[in-house]
Design an enzyme around this catalytic site. Structure first.
Site, PDB file in Angstrom:
ATOM      1  N   HIS A 239       0.845  -1.198   0.000  1.00  0.00           N
ATOM      2  CA  HIS A 239       0.000   0.000   0.000  1.00  0.00           C
ATOM      3  C   HIS A 239       0.885   1.255   0.000  1.00  0.00           C
ATOM      4  CE1 HIS A 239      -2.975   2.994   1.043  1.00  0.00           C
ATOM      5  NE2 HIS A 239      -3.912   2.108   0.713  1.00  0.00           N
TER       6      HIS A 239
ATOM      7  N   GLU B 260      -3.775   1.540  -7.525  1.00  0.00           N
ATOM      8  CA  GLU B 260      -4.190   2.674  -6.710  1.00  0.00           C
ATOM      9  C   GLU B 260      -3.287   3.873  -6.995  1.00  0.00           C
ATOM     10  OE1 GLU B 260      -6.546   1.458  -3.030  1.00  0.00           O
ATOM     11  OE2 GLU B 260      -4.462   1.393  -2.443  1.00  0.00           O
TER      12      GLU B 260
HETATM   13  C1  PEP Z   1      -6.915   3.074  -0.019  1.00  0.00           C
HETATM   14  O1  PEP Z   1      -6.142   3.763   0.661  1.00  0.00           O
HETATM   15  O2  PEP Z   1      -6.656   1.870  -0.242  1.00  0.00           O
HETATM   16  C2  PEP Z   1      -8.099   3.704  -0.564  1.00  0.00           C
HETATM   17  C3  PEP Z   1      -8.647   3.168  -1.602  1.00  0.00           C
HETATM   18  O3  PEP Z   1      -8.549   4.826   0.093  1.00  0.00           O
HETATM   19  P1  PEP Z   1      -9.781   5.788  -0.288  1.00  0.00           P
HETATM   20  O4  PEP Z   1     -10.881   4.932  -0.843  1.00  0.00           O
HETATM   21  O5  PEP Z   1     -10.152   6.454   0.983  1.00  0.00           O
HETATM   22  O6  PEP Z   1      -9.254   6.729  -1.330  1.00  0.00           O
END
Ligand code: PEP
Length: 241
Positions: free
Chosen positions: A94, A163
């Site tokens: 992450h 992400e």
């Molecule tokens: C995350 O940090 O994995 C994430 C998806 O956060 P958010 O949905 O709050 O952007």
């Protein structure tokens, strides 16, 4: 489709009550083909496991130590320990942990040991805003995949979570065409054409209608919106409506 709730450092024993709605939903036909996975803080994994005993919701850890065996690592938890208390998944790589010094090599070690411990891995990758502006997204993702999955042949138990760092917690999501292309690019890195790629970053009940149209995404990793059961359920429902 997979819906993974990342609770980050939120939640205590009182939060367990809020799961009743989700449990009820998971047993209804409204869940359709959705698979739910909760990744609470370590302190709540066992309680979540017990709470979900009679339903099909899985549990994951949010990180792990890279050592396969017990050791003198204050404050750490390894994958066998996660497995031992009921987790089936673990989030690795992450960006919030990369920011604290986790590099691709360390992530590779963690993934190997997670697989050995029979955990499924949610492997997070993503570029920063700066890297995106410099047009380096593909380069960064390629490196994260190459080093992170180095010498790992069997990848069936690995889910890639794309992400983009600039989308996490900001309310901003990528343009649909860009997201489709990036997911396609990630999938092109794998021989197995059934490789699962999820998207994470500011997914919420409002933007899910747009995101669900991107038809090469296999699910979502959801942070803030997953702390609220109603919002989390709404996201799942809307994905299928
Ligand atoms: C995350 O940090 O994995 C994430 C998806 O956060 P958010 O949905 O709050 O952007």
């Amino acid at each position: 489709m997979y819906f993974i709730a990342n609770w980050k450092m939120f939640g205590d024993l009182r939060s367990l009550n809020s799961l009743d709605k989700v449990i009820k939903f998971s047993k209804s036909n409204k869940i359709n083909k959705g698979r739910l996975i909760y990744c609470p803080p370590y302190t709540l994994i066992r309680s979540f496991f017990k709470k979900f005993e009679n339903c099909q919701i899985d549990i994951g850890g949010q990180n792990c130590h890279e050592s396969e065996i017990f050791g003198p690592y204050t404050g750490s938890v390894n994958c066998r320990m996660l497995k031992n208390i009921g987790a089936n998944y673990v989030i690795i790589g992450h960006s919030e942990n990369r920011k604290n010094g986790e590099n691709n090599k360390l992530i590779n070690l963690k993934i190997k040991n997670a697989l050995k411990a029979k955990l499924k891995v949610i492997f997070c990758i993503g570029e920063s805003l700066n890297q995106k502006k410099k047009n380096n997204t593909k380069l960064i993702l390629s490196k994260q995949i190459k080093v992170g999955l180095n010498k790992i042949k069997y990848k069936k138990n690995i889910f890639i979570a794309y992400e983009p760092i600039w989308a996490i917690g900001t309310g901003i999501i990528p343009k649909p065409k860009d997201l489709f292309d990036t997911v396609k690019f990630i999938k092109s890195k794998f021989k197995d054409k059934s490789q699962k790629v999820l998207y994470g970053g500011s997914v919420n009940p409002q933007n899910i209608n747009e995101l669900k149209k991107i038809n090469n995404i296999n699910g979502f990793l959801i942070g803030a919106a997953s702390h609220n059961s109603k919002k989390f359920i709404d996201i799942v429902k809307k994905t299928y409506n």
